[in-house]
Design an enzyme around this catalytic site. Sequence first.
Site, PDB file in Angstrom:
ATOM      1  N   ARG A 173      31.450  43.467  38.796  1.00 28.24           N
ATOM      2  CA  ARG A 173      32.183  44.771  39.753  1.00 28.24           C
ATOM      3  C   ARG A 173      32.927  45.667  38.766  1.00 28.24           C
ATOM      4  NH1 ARG A 173      32.326  40.557  43.674  1.00 28.24           N
ATOM      5  NH2 ARG A 173      34.324  40.590  42.908  1.00 28.24           N
TER       6      ARG A 173
ATOM      7  N   GLU B 186      41.079  32.681  41.168  1.00 28.87           N
ATOM      8  CA  GLU B 186      41.395  32.365  42.763  1.00 28.87           C
ATOM      9  C   GLU B 186      40.619  31.544  43.550  1.00 28.87           C
ATOM     10  OE1 GLU B 186      41.548  36.009  45.298  1.00 28.87           O
ATOM     11  OE2 GLU B 186      42.795  35.053  46.993  1.00 28.87           O
TER      12      GLU B 186
HETATM   13  P1  AMP Z   1      41.596  37.316  39.861  1.00 28.10           P
HETATM   14  O1  AMP Z   1      41.589  36.900  38.154  1.00 28.10           O
HETATM   15  O2  AMP Z   1      42.484  35.847  40.170  1.00 28.10           O
HETATM   16  O3  AMP Z   1      42.988  38.626  39.247  1.00 28.10           O
HETATM   17  O4  AMP Z   1      39.925  37.839  39.836  1.00 28.10           O
HETATM   18  C1  AMP Z   1      39.928  38.843  40.169  1.00 28.10           C
HETATM   19  C2  AMP Z   1      38.410  39.072  39.900  1.00 28.10           C
HETATM   20  O5  AMP Z   1      37.971  37.962  40.479  1.00 28.10           O
HETATM   21  C3  AMP Z   1      38.101  40.269  39.645  1.00 28.10           C
HETATM   22  O6  AMP Z   1      37.032  40.781  39.050  1.00 28.10           O
HETATM   23  C4  AMP Z   1      37.262  40.728  41.780  1.00 28.10           C
HETATM   24  O7  AMP Z   1      36.295  41.159  41.353  1.00 28.10           O
HETATM   25  C5  AMP Z   1      37.486  39.302  42.001  1.00 28.10           C
HETATM   26  N1  AMP Z   1      38.045  39.033  43.199  1.00 28.10           N
HETATM   27  C6  AMP Z   1      39.071  38.280  43.096  1.00 28.10           C
HETATM   28  N2  AMP Z   1      39.629  37.941  44.354  1.00 28.10           N
HETATM   29  C7  AMP Z   1      38.519  38.734  45.042  1.00 28.10           C
HETATM   30  C8  AMP Z   1      39.096  39.552  46.256  1.00 28.10           C
HETATM   31  N3  AMP Z   1      39.963  38.499  47.012  1.00 28.10           N
HETATM   32  N4  AMP Z   1      38.900  40.174  46.759  1.00 28.10           N
HETATM   33  C9  AMP Z   1      37.599  40.277  45.981  1.00 28.10           C
HETATM   34  N5  AMP Z   1      37.272  40.420  44.860  1.00 28.10           N
HETATM   35  C10 AMP Z   1      38.245  39.027  43.900  1.00 28.10           C
END
Ligand code: AMP
Length: 173
Positions: free
Chosen positions: A59, A96
């Site tokens: 995305r 996450e």
């Molecule tokens: P992070 O590495 O934990 O910051 O996760 C970011 C990536 O995972 C981004 O590319 C988001 O598209 C996706 N992502 C993680 N958690 C979410 C969430 N709660 N809602 C939407 N996208 C998320």
Amino acid sequence: MRDLLDYLPAVPDFPKPGIMFRDICPLLANADAFARALDSMEELSTGWQVDCIAGIESRGLIFAAALATRLRKGLVPVRKPGKLPPQTLRENYALEYGQDGLEIQRQSIGPGSAVLLVDDVIATGGTLLAAARLISLLGGRVTGVTALLSIEALGGHARLRAAGLDVKSVLAC
Ligand code: AMP
């Protein structure tokens, strides 16, 4: 005028139990909301030196590509493993909701290049940190990081700042 956050509904337990997923599809589907989000991203990016824009699959690439055409800069995709033809460089990181990896093409960023890094959502910050490491390994300089939404409770924004990155998100929740 509706708040842009209204176009990012929270979806409980997606893609795994316990995750509150922010769905960007309603924002993308609304021409005015999408344009406003990009206007804001463009404004946040002024002041950063930018030679190229790196966008994170999947995305993040949507926003990175749109911003690249607005700023008239080239786009460097940072993709999931196995999607880019060689030669690539890989970095593994914790999500996450699981483990993942990212790859970048070795010749995509020249030494000293100023790179603006773009993703859709900042959660724990692990994805952007891994992408920033890839860019550094290629000799690039991440001059700025921008995202549509920062989920503050997950601490990513603070982690990125602690790593010395200049981070600005359009929205925070
Ligand atoms: P992070 O590495 O934990 O910051 O996760 C970011 C990536 O995972 C981004 O590319 C988001 O598209 C996706 N992502 C993680 N958690 C979410 C969430 N709660 N809602 C939407 N996208 C998320």
